[in-house]
Design a protein around this motif. Structure first.
Motif, PDB file in Angstrom:
ATOM      1  N   LEU A   1       0.849  -1.196   0.000  1.00  0.00           N
ATOM      2  CA  LEU A   1       0.000   0.000   0.000  1.00  0.00           C
ATOM      3  C   LEU A   1       0.882   1.243   0.000  1.00  0.00           C
ATOM      4  O   LEU A   1       1.839   1.328   0.758  1.00  0.00           O
ATOM      5  CB  LEU A   1      -0.907   0.023   1.239  1.00  0.00           C
ATOM      6  CG  LEU A   1      -1.870  -1.156   1.374  1.00  0.00           C
ATOM      7  CD1 LEU A   1      -2.630  -1.069   2.682  1.00  0.00           C
ATOM      8  CD2 LEU A   1      -2.823  -1.210   0.208  1.00  0.00           C
ATOM      9  N   TRP A   2       0.574   2.222  -0.841  1.00  0.00           N
ATOM     10  CA  TRP A   2       1.469   3.373  -0.979  1.00  0.00           C
ATOM     11  C   TRP A   2       1.204   4.485   0.023  1.00  0.00           C
ATOM     12  O   TRP A   2       1.963   5.451   0.098  1.00  0.00           O
ATOM     13  CB  TRP A   2       1.485   3.898  -2.412  1.00  0.00           C
ATOM     14  CG  TRP A   2       0.150   4.264  -2.983  1.00  0.00           C
ATOM     15  CD1 TRP A   2      -0.725   3.413  -3.600  1.00  0.00           C
ATOM     16  CD2 TRP A   2      -0.458   5.537  -3.007  1.00  0.00           C
ATOM     17  NE1 TRP A   2      -1.836   4.095  -3.994  1.00  0.00           N
ATOM     18  CE2 TRP A   2      -1.707   5.406  -3.657  1.00  0.00           C
ATOM     19  CE3 TRP A   2      -0.074   6.801  -2.546  1.00  0.00           C
ATOM     20  CZ2 TRP A   2      -2.560   6.472  -3.836  1.00  0.00           C
ATOM     21  CZ3 TRP A   2      -0.931   7.866  -2.746  1.00  0.00           C
ATOM     22  CH2 TRP A   2      -2.144   7.704  -3.377  1.00  0.00           C
ATOM     23  N   GLN A   3       0.130   4.399   0.811  1.00  0.00           N
ATOM     24  CA  GLN A   3      -0.103   5.436   1.824  1.00  0.00           C
ATOM     25  C   GLN A   3      -0.044   4.910   3.252  1.00  0.00           C
ATOM     26  O   GLN A   3      -0.309   5.667   4.184  1.00  0.00           O
ATOM     27  CB  GLN A   3      -1.459   6.105   1.580  1.00  0.00           C
ATOM     28  CG  GLN A   3      -1.443   7.025   0.380  1.00  0.00           C
ATOM     29  CD  GLN A   3      -2.688   7.867   0.298  1.00  0.00           C
ATOM     30  OE1 GLN A   3      -3.797   7.353   0.407  1.00  0.00           O
ATOM     31  NE2 GLN A   3      -2.503   9.157   0.110  1.00  0.00           N
ATOM     32  N   ARG A   4       0.283   3.638   3.439  1.00  0.00           N
ATOM     33  CA  ARG A   4       0.334   3.076   4.793  1.00  0.00           C
ATOM     34  C   ARG A   4       1.645   2.335   4.966  1.00  0.00           C
ATOM     35  O   ARG A   4       2.173   1.763   4.025  1.00  0.00           O
ATOM     36  CB  ARG A   4      -0.811   2.085   5.025  1.00  0.00           C
ATOM     37  CG  ARG A   4      -2.138   2.641   4.758  1.00  0.00           C
ATOM     38  CD  ARG A   4      -3.054   2.921   5.779  1.00  0.00           C
ATOM     39  NE  ARG A   4      -3.073   2.393   7.075  1.00  0.00           N
ATOM     40  CZ  ARG A   4      -3.833   2.973   7.960  1.00  0.00           C
ATOM     41  NH1 ARG A   4      -4.510   4.053   7.628  1.00  0.00           N
ATOM     42  NH2 ARG A   4      -3.915   2.504   9.161  1.00  0.00           N
ATOM     43  N   ALA A   5       2.120   2.313   6.201  1.00  0.00           N
ATOM     44  CA  ALA A   5       3.318   1.550   6.526  1.00  0.00           C
ATOM     45  C   ALA A   5       3.317   1.277   8.025  1.00  0.00           C
ATOM     46  O   ALA A   5       2.741   2.039   8.805  1.00  0.00           O
ATOM     47  CB  ALA A   5       4.578   2.314   6.140  1.00  0.00           C
ATOM     48  N   THR A   6       3.943   0.187   8.399  1.00  0.00           N
ATOM     49  CA  THR A   6       4.106  -0.131   9.807  1.00  0.00           C
ATOM     50  C   THR A   6       5.571  -0.448  10.058  1.00  0.00           C
ATOM     51  O   THR A   6       6.139  -1.323   9.414  1.00  0.00           O
ATOM     52  CB  THR A   6       3.238  -1.340  10.211  1.00  0.00           C
ATOM     53  OG1 THR A   6       1.881  -1.042   9.925  1.00  0.00           O
ATOM     54  CG2 THR A   6       3.395  -1.644  11.684  1.00  0.00           C
ATOM     55  N   PHE A   7       6.161   0.299  10.966  1.00  0.00           N
ATOM     56  CA  PHE A   7       7.526   0.051  11.388  1.00  0.00           C
ATOM     57  C   PHE A   7       7.526  -0.765  12.672  1.00  0.00           C
ATOM     58  O   PHE A   7       6.682  -0.553  13.547  1.00  0.00           O
ATOM     59  CB  PHE A   7       8.254   1.362  11.697  1.00  0.00           C
ATOM     60  CG  PHE A   7       9.026   1.957  10.557  1.00  0.00           C
ATOM     61  CD1 PHE A   7       9.306   1.233   9.417  1.00  0.00           C
ATOM     62  CD2 PHE A   7       9.507   3.250  10.643  1.00  0.00           C
ATOM     63  CE1 PHE A   7      10.024   1.789   8.377  1.00  0.00           C
ATOM     64  CE2 PHE A   7      10.226   3.818   9.615  1.00  0.00           C
ATOM     65  CZ  PHE A   7      10.485   3.079   8.477  1.00  0.00           C
ATOM     66  N   GLY A   8       8.482  -1.656  12.795  1.00  0.00           N
ATOM     67  CA  GLY A   8       8.758  -2.339  14.042  1.00  0.00           C
ATOM     68  C   GLY A   8      10.159  -1.939  14.479  1.00  0.00           C
ATOM     69  O   GLY A   8      11.105  -2.035  13.703  1.00  0.00           O
ATOM     70  N   LEU A   9      10.288  -1.433  15.697  1.00  0.00           N
ATOM     71  CA  LEU A   9      11.579  -1.005  16.230  1.00  0.00           C
ATOM     72  C   LEU A   9      11.895  -1.813  17.476  1.00  0.00           C
ATOM     73  O   LEU A   9      11.004  -2.113  18.271  1.00  0.00           O
ATOM     74  CB  LEU A   9      11.566   0.470  16.614  1.00  0.00           C
ATOM     75  CG  LEU A   9      11.502   1.508  15.505  1.00  0.00           C
ATOM     76  CD1 LEU A   9      10.109   1.663  14.969  1.00  0.00           C
ATOM     77  CD2 LEU A   9      12.031   2.820  16.001  1.00  0.00           C
ATOM     78  N   ALA A  10      13.153  -2.142  17.656  1.00  0.00           N
ATOM     79  CA  ALA A  10      13.593  -2.839  18.858  1.00  0.00           C
ATOM     80  C   ALA A  10      14.811  -2.111  19.424  1.00  0.00           C
ATOM     81  O   ALA A  10      15.682  -1.659  18.667  1.00  0.00           O
ATOM     82  CB  ALA A  10      13.959  -4.284  18.548  1.00  0.00           C
ATOM     83  N   PHE A  11      14.805  -1.954  20.744  1.00  0.00           N
ATOM     84  CA  PHE A  11      15.945  -1.315  21.401  1.00  0.00           C
ATOM     85  C   PHE A  11      16.024  -1.770  22.850  1.00  0.00           C
ATOM     86  O   PHE A  11      15.073  -2.309  23.405  1.00  0.00           O
ATOM     87  CB  PHE A  11      15.867   0.218  21.310  1.00  0.00           C
ATOM     88  CG  PHE A  11      14.606   0.822  21.863  1.00  0.00           C
ATOM     89  CD1 PHE A  11      13.477   0.959  21.082  1.00  0.00           C
ATOM     90  CD2 PHE A  11      14.559   1.273  23.182  1.00  0.00           C
ATOM     91  CE1 PHE A  11      12.319   1.529  21.596  1.00  0.00           C
ATOM     92  CE2 PHE A  11      13.411   1.848  23.702  1.00  0.00           C
ATOM     93  CZ  PHE A  11      12.287   1.973  22.903  1.00  0.00           C
ATOM     94  N   PHE A  12      17.180  -1.569  23.435  1.00  0.00           N
ATOM     95  CA  PHE A  12      17.393  -1.906  24.841  1.00  0.00           C
ATOM     96  C   PHE A  12      17.235  -0.644  25.690  1.00  0.00           C
ATOM     97  O   PHE A  12      17.583   0.449  25.257  1.00  0.00           O
ATOM     98  CB  PHE A  12      18.804  -2.470  25.072  1.00  0.00           C
ATOM     99  CG  PHE A  12      18.995  -3.822  24.471  1.00  0.00           C
ATOM    100  CD1 PHE A  12      18.485  -4.943  25.089  1.00  0.00           C
ATOM    101  CD2 PHE A  12      19.695  -3.967  23.290  1.00  0.00           C
ATOM    102  CE1 PHE A  12      18.657  -6.196  24.544  1.00  0.00           C
ATOM    103  CE2 PHE A  12      19.881  -5.218  22.729  1.00  0.00           C
ATOM    104  CZ  PHE A  12      19.362  -6.334  23.362  1.00  0.00           C
ATOM    105  N   ALA A  13      16.738  -0.846  26.907  1.00  0.00           N
ATOM    106  CA  ALA A  13      16.636   0.255  27.870  1.00  0.00           C
ATOM    107  C   ALA A  13      16.940  -0.311  29.259  1.00  0.00           C
ATOM    108  O   ALA A  13      16.628  -1.474  29.538  1.00  0.00           O
ATOM    109  CB  ALA A  13      15.249   0.863  27.832  1.00  0.00           C
ATOM    110  N   PRO A  14      17.510   0.496  30.139  1.00  0.00           N
ATOM    111  CA  PRO A  14      17.860  -0.017  31.475  1.00  0.00           C
ATOM    112  C   PRO A  14      16.639  -0.338  32.331  1.00  0.00           C
ATOM    113  O   PRO A  14      16.704  -1.200  33.198  1.00  0.00           O
ATOM    114  CB  PRO A  14      18.693   1.102  32.092  1.00  0.00           C
ATOM    115  CG  PRO A  14      18.420   2.307  31.283  1.00  0.00           C
ATOM    116  CD  PRO A  14      18.006   1.845  29.926  1.00  0.00           C
ATOM    117  N   HIS A  15      15.521   0.361  32.107  1.00  0.00           N
ATOM    118  CA  HIS A  15      14.297   0.104  32.857  1.00  0.00           C
ATOM    119  C   HIS A  15      13.088   0.632  32.063  1.00  0.00           C
ATOM    120  O   HIS A  15      13.251   1.300  31.031  1.00  0.00           O
ATOM    121  CB  HIS A  15      14.350   0.719  34.253  1.00  0.00           C
ATOM    122  CG  HIS A  15      14.806   2.134  34.266  1.00  0.00           C
ATOM    123  ND1 HIS A  15      13.982   3.179  33.952  1.00  0.00           N
ATOM    124  CD2 HIS A  15      16.038   2.662  34.513  1.00  0.00           C
ATOM    125  CE1 HIS A  15      14.666   4.306  34.032  1.00  0.00           C
ATOM    126  NE2 HIS A  15      15.921   4.025  34.364  1.00  0.00           N
TER     127      HIS A  15
END
Length: 93
Positions: free
Chosen positions: A48-62
């Motif tokens: 689809l040219w007007q929709r997108a879903t990003f998945g992000l992963a990161f670490f955090a101390p809490h």
């Protein structure tokens, strides 16, 4: 140490084709990786040219640090996105 998984669904107003959307996503993905040191991938709506879903992963101390980072990422995306964020969810593991 917590692992944060952030899912962001976006709607693009200014893209006119899949090529436009992919170009915008590539630029956003590179900026997110460089600025926030996160892993980023497109999870859904690839055709689809007007929709997108990003998945992000990161670490955090809490958990509070993860939520603070989520807010920074969302503000950054809102300032750069040629559209709007429709929905976002944060999951902590």
């Amino acid at each position: 140490m917590r692992v944060a998984l952030l899912r962001i669904e976006m709607h693009f107003f200014e893209t006119r084709s899949l090529k436009d959307k992919r170009s915008a996503l590539a630029r956003l993905r590179a900026e997110l990786r460089k600025r926030f040191n996160v892993s980023v991938t497109e999870l859904d709506h690839q055709d689809l040219w007007q929709r997108a879903t990003f998945g992000l992963a990161f670490f955090a101390p809490h958990a509070d640090a993860a939520r603070a980072e989520e807010e920074k990422i969302l503000r950054f995306l809102e300032s750069r996105l040629p559209g709007e964020i429709v929905e976002h969810t944060l999951e902590l593991c």
